[in-house]
Enzyme design. Structure first.
Site, short mmCIF file in Angstrom:
data_model
loop_
_atom_site.label_atom_id
_atom_site.label_comp_id
_atom_site.label_asym_id
_atom_site.label_seq_id
_atom_site.Cartn_x
_atom_site.Cartn_y
_atom_site.Cartn_z
N SER A 11 49.66 41.57 40.18
CA SER A 11 50.41 42.29 39.14
C SER A 11 50.19 43.80 39.22
CB SER A 11 50.03 41.78 37.75
OG SER A 11 48.65 41.98 37.51
N SER A 126 35.76 40.72 48.48
CA SER A 126 34.45 40.91 47.88
C SER A 126 34.21 42.40 47.68
CB SER A 126 33.38 40.27 48.78
OG SER A 126 32.10 40.35 48.20
N TYR A 140 28.50 41.55 38.08
CA TYR A 140 29.62 41.72 39.02
C TYR A 140 29.10 41.54 40.44
CZ TYR A 140 33.32 43.80 41.80
OH TYR A 140 34.29 44.01 42.76
N LYS A 144 30.23 38.36 43.07
CA LYS A 144 30.78 38.57 44.41
C LYS A 144 29.81 38.07 45.49
CE LYS A 144 34.80 40.47 43.56
NZ LYS A 144 36.04 39.75 43.92
#
Length: 265
Positions: A11, A126, A140, A144
């Protein structure tokens, strides 16, 4: 030869640029994101990848038109900033549900068709930050890093069918990720230093690499017959952090990271 390419998180940002880039090159591109995205270069299929029924429905939709799925780019993801101490169970699970579980559900959904065709290429987007625990981005980094380990394991499992899987570790890319990050509560003891680090990380994104350069790099990657498990793309000052972590004593490396993040003042 045109390929059938599925990309998540199309998007905006990197995903949108990737989808339009490959669509313009004549590939059959399907963009999966939570909201419909208007583009003449790829077909948008509104999909919440954390919902496995929605994922299966999206792949069924693709296969109404296509006889194969050549490429999956797991790009959808979210950032999260805040201290480890202040992060709630709900924050952590929401992050891992998208960054890890959503990516796994996408891989599981395309595998039967890739196995049938004895060909497939899966890129899990990643971060260079997955190789180190970043201050105020611990979860975060962890989400990853978890995806990286799943990628490594999957490489062993799918190679008999000529399916390549890799992690593409990106540095700071110039996108609106700063606006879309989840910002957890930051308690008083951390506030001063967090504000400084947060301003710095946003400035790094503002000075980041253009998304089009990522698309060109991915295009080159798709021409390779065999992949390494990990690829690193970004500015030299960020990429160098990975080998330095491997060779420097931990204390020395932490001091460098403190300096880079302006935590030493």
């Amino acid at each position: 030869m045109s390929k059938t390419i599925i990309i998540t998180g199309t998007s905006s940002g990197i995903g949108f640029v990737l989808a339009e880039y490959f669509g313009k090159k004549g590939h059959h591109v399907y963009g999966l994101s939570r909201k419909f995205t208007e583009s003449q270069y790829f077909k948008s299929i509104p999909t919440d990848i954390t919902d496995n029924d929605a994922v299966q429905n999206a792949i069924t939709e693709v296969l109404k038109t296509e006889t194969r799925i050549d490429v999956l780019i797991n790009n959808a993801g979210m950032g999260m900033v805040g201290s480890v101490e202040d992060s709630t169970k709900e924050d952590i699970l929401k992050l891992f549900n998208l960054n890890l579980v959503g990516a796994v559900q996408m891989m599981s959904a395309v595998m039967p068709k890739m196995r049938e065709n004895k060909f497939g290429q899966i890129i899990n987007v990643s971060s260079i930050g997955s190789e180190m625990g970043l201050p105020f981005r611990g979860f975060y980094s962890a989400s990853k890093s978890a995806l990286d380990k799943v990628t490594e394991a999957m490489r062993y499992e799918v190679y008999p069918w000529n399916i390549n899987v890799c992690s593409l570790h990106l540095g700071d890319i110039k996108t609106n990720i700063a606006e879309n990050r989840v910002k957890t509560k930051v308690s008083e003891p951390y506030k001063t230093v967090f504000d400084k680090v947060y301003a710095l990380m946003n400035s790094h994104v503002g000075d980041g690499t253009e998304p089009l350069e990522v698309a060109e790099y991915v295009d080159q990657l798709l021409t390779k017959n065999k992949w390494k498990a990990h690829y690193y793309f970004g500015k030299f000052g960020q990429k160098i952090g990975v080998p330095l972590k491997w060779i420097l004593p931990q204390g020395t490396y932490e001091n460098l990271m403190k300096k880079y993040n302006k935590l030493d003042k």
